[in-house]
Design a protein around this motif. Sequence first.
Motif, PDB file in Angstrom:
ATOM      1  N   TYR A 269       0.813  -1.214   0.000  1.00 12.11           N
ATOM      2  CA  TYR A 269       0.000   0.000   0.000  1.00 12.11           C
ATOM      3  C   TYR A 269       0.848   1.265   0.000  1.00 12.11           C
ATOM      4  N   ARG A 270       2.096   1.196   0.430  1.00 12.56           N
ATOM      5  CA  ARG A 270       2.967   2.377   0.385  1.00 12.56           C
ATOM      6  C   ARG A 270       3.204   2.785  -1.065  1.00 12.56           C
TER       7      ARG A 270
ATOM      8  N   GLU B 281       1.358   1.965  -3.639  1.00 13.18           N
ATOM      9  CA  GLU B 281       0.066   2.387  -4.197  1.00 13.18           C
ATOM     10  C   GLU B 281      -0.236   3.839  -3.827  1.00 13.18           C
ATOM     11  N   ARG B 282      -0.018   4.174  -2.587  1.00 11.76           N
ATOM     12  CA  ARG B 282      -0.269   5.539  -2.113  1.00 11.76           C
ATOM     13  C   ARG B 282       0.639   6.535  -2.833  1.00 11.76           C
ATOM     14  N   GLU B 283       1.906   6.182  -2.984  1.00 10.33           N
ATOM     15  CA  GLU B 283       2.846   7.060  -3.677  1.00 10.33           C
ATOM     16  C   GLU B 283       2.485   7.204  -5.159  1.00 10.33           C
TER      17      GLU B 283
ATOM     18  N   ASP C 186      -0.553   6.886  -6.458  1.00 10.58           N
ATOM     19  CA  ASP C 186      -1.749   7.726  -6.525  1.00 10.58           C
ATOM     20  C   ASP C 186      -1.383   9.198  -6.386  1.00 10.58           C
ATOM     21  N   SER C 187      -0.488   9.496  -5.461  1.00 10.29           N
ATOM     22  CA  SER C 187      -0.060  10.876  -5.260  1.00 10.29           C
ATOM     23  C   SER C 187       0.619  11.425  -6.511  1.00 10.29           C
TER      24      SER C 187
END
Length: 190
Positions: free
Chosen positions: A7-8, A10-12, A14-15
């Motif tokens: 998820y790290r 994925e979050r990066e 998305d950002s």
Amino acid sequence: MSVLRPYRLERELDSAFYHWLAWLPQWQPDSLRPRQSTCARCPRYVDALGLDELPHAPLHGLFGAVELLVAQQFDREVDAQFPGLRAGGDWTVGVHHGVVHVANRDGESLDIVLERQERSVALDVPTWVSADEAADARVTLVRSYWSLFEAAVARLGLQRSLILRAVDAHVEPKVRRLADELIAEVCGAA
């Protein structure tokens, strides 16, 4: 297979995508700059996402950011999976345009080190991790890198329709205007 929290990344990703989306309305075609050499980074993403009909320049920023994030995650995975590989500075590991490189402290590729080792019975310098162990690690790391690449493509694939709409709304009108201006200049039309 990714060993760290997926998820790290994925979050990066998305950002990075939303930063690119916010920047895209500011993109301007640069008709005066000479064409640079062919980009080695973007085609893998363009092909995987089926975006080959879109202009490269506005996508380059997105895929550059994505490739940087994938490379950073890859570095974290190298350290997590093979903490001894870089210990003592004996081996360097990196990715360049989708190719995993492993080299010794003198900058010689792992393949050259293995060839030299085959010709002679022993390594010249004792290391924390032998060349054979580095070769085994490289196989795993190549799989890890491509797993990360595929995860990034899958994450961007969720936004594919938004990418298409954004380029259509913010890039295509500017490209059409530039083409119209060029035609008017060449043909002498007002």
